[in-house]
Design a protein around this motif. Sequence first.
Motif, short mmCIF file in Angstrom:
data_model
loop_
_atom_site.label_atom_id
_atom_site.label_comp_id
_atom_site.label_asym_id
_atom_site.label_seq_id
_atom_site.Cartn_x
_atom_site.Cartn_y
_atom_site.Cartn_z
N VAL A 1 0.82 -1.22 0.00
CA VAL A 1 0.00 0.00 0.00
C VAL A 1 0.85 1.26 0.00
O VAL A 1 0.56 2.23 -0.72
N SER A 2 1.94 1.27 0.77
CA SER A 2 2.76 2.48 0.90
C SER A 2 3.47 2.86 -0.39
O SER A 2 3.94 3.98 -0.53
N ARG A 3 3.51 1.97 -1.36
CA ARG A 3 4.16 2.27 -2.64
C ARG A 3 3.28 3.09 -3.56
O ARG A 3 3.72 3.56 -4.60
N GLY A 4 2.01 3.24 -3.22
CA GLY A 4 1.08 3.97 -4.07
C GLY A 4 0.56 3.11 -5.20
O GLY A 4 0.81 1.90 -5.24
N GLY A 5 -0.18 3.71 -6.09
CA GLY A 5 -0.75 2.98 -7.20
C GLY A 5 -2.13 2.44 -6.85
O GLY A 5 -2.68 2.73 -5.79
N ALA A 6 -2.69 1.66 -7.75
CA ALA A 6 -4.03 1.09 -7.56
C ALA A 6 -4.16 -0.15 -8.43
O ALA A 6 -3.56 -0.23 -9.50
N TRP A 7 -4.98 -1.09 -7.96
CA TRP A 7 -5.22 -2.34 -8.68
C TRP A 7 -6.69 -2.46 -9.03
O TRP A 7 -7.56 -2.11 -8.22
N PHE A 8 -6.97 -3.01 -10.23
CA PHE A 8 -8.34 -3.14 -10.71
C PHE A 8 -8.55 -4.52 -11.32
O PHE A 8 -7.62 -5.11 -11.87
N ARG A 9 -9.81 -5.00 -11.25
CA ARG A 9 -10.16 -6.32 -11.78
C ARG A 9 -11.51 -6.26 -12.48
O ARG A 9 -12.42 -5.57 -12.04
N SER A 10 -11.60 -7.04 -13.56
CA SER A 10 -12.88 -7.27 -14.24
C SER A 10 -12.77 -8.62 -14.93
O SER A 10 -11.84 -8.86 -15.70
N GLY A 11 -13.74 -9.50 -14.68
CA GLY A 11 -13.65 -10.85 -15.24
C GLY A 11 -12.36 -11.49 -14.77
O GLY A 11 -12.00 -11.43 -13.61
N GLY A 12 -11.61 -12.06 -15.68
CA GLY A 12 -10.35 -12.70 -15.35
C GLY A 12 -9.14 -11.80 -15.52
O GLY A 12 -8.01 -12.27 -15.48
N VAL B 1 3.41 3.16 -9.30
CA VAL B 1 3.96 4.51 -9.38
C VAL B 1 5.41 4.47 -9.84
O VAL B 1 6.21 3.69 -9.34
N GLU B 2 5.72 5.33 -10.81
CA GLU B 2 7.10 5.55 -11.25
C GLU B 2 7.41 7.03 -11.08
O GLU B 2 6.69 7.87 -11.62
N ARG B 3 8.45 7.33 -10.35
CA ARG B 3 8.82 8.73 -10.09
C ARG B 3 9.16 9.47 -11.38
O ARG B 3 8.79 10.61 -11.55
N ASP B 4 9.90 8.84 -12.27
CA ASP B 4 10.25 9.46 -13.56
C ASP B 4 9.36 8.86 -14.64
O ASP B 4 9.83 8.34 -15.65
N PHE B 5 8.06 8.99 -14.46
CA PHE B 5 7.08 8.33 -15.31
C PHE B 5 7.15 8.80 -16.76
O PHE B 5 7.26 9.98 -17.05
N GLU B 6 7.08 7.82 -17.66
CA GLU B 6 6.86 8.06 -19.09
C GLU B 6 5.86 7.01 -19.55
O GLU B 6 6.01 5.83 -19.23
N PRO B 7 4.83 7.40 -20.28
CA PRO B 7 3.81 6.42 -20.69
C PRO B 7 4.36 5.38 -21.67
O PRO B 7 5.29 5.67 -22.44
#
Length: 120
Positions: A40-51, A58-64
């Motif tokens: 949890v302390s690392r940040g971010g989020a998780w999602f689920r749908s079906g399988g 989180v990436e500090r130097d984020f690039e998509p």
Amino acid sequence: MFTRLHHVQLAMPVAQEQRARDFFAGVLGMTEIDKPPALVSRGGAWFRSGGLEIHLGVERDFEPARKAHPGILVDDIDGIAGTLRAAGQEVSWDNDFPGFRRFYAQDPFGNRLEFLEQMV
């Protein structure tokens, strides 16, 4: 040997969890799932749908990721495309994968997403 893919992880910028929730849960209708307490302390989020699970880390130097992407099988590709368009997302159709209808879109951070529906 392999049984199935458990999850795909995409990167996101620092402190943008609400934007992730707004898109993955609010627009796509996925369910947010709890991260293990140790993560949890690392940040971010998780999602689920079906399988399918999508984990956003989180990436500090984020690039998509503009080329790498998850390929998400759906059973109503026109409905998903309409939902994304209604939310202001661009949908780019591609007819170059035999046996499938597919399009590309982006998450709110610019990561590429591919949606596919097998043609019958």
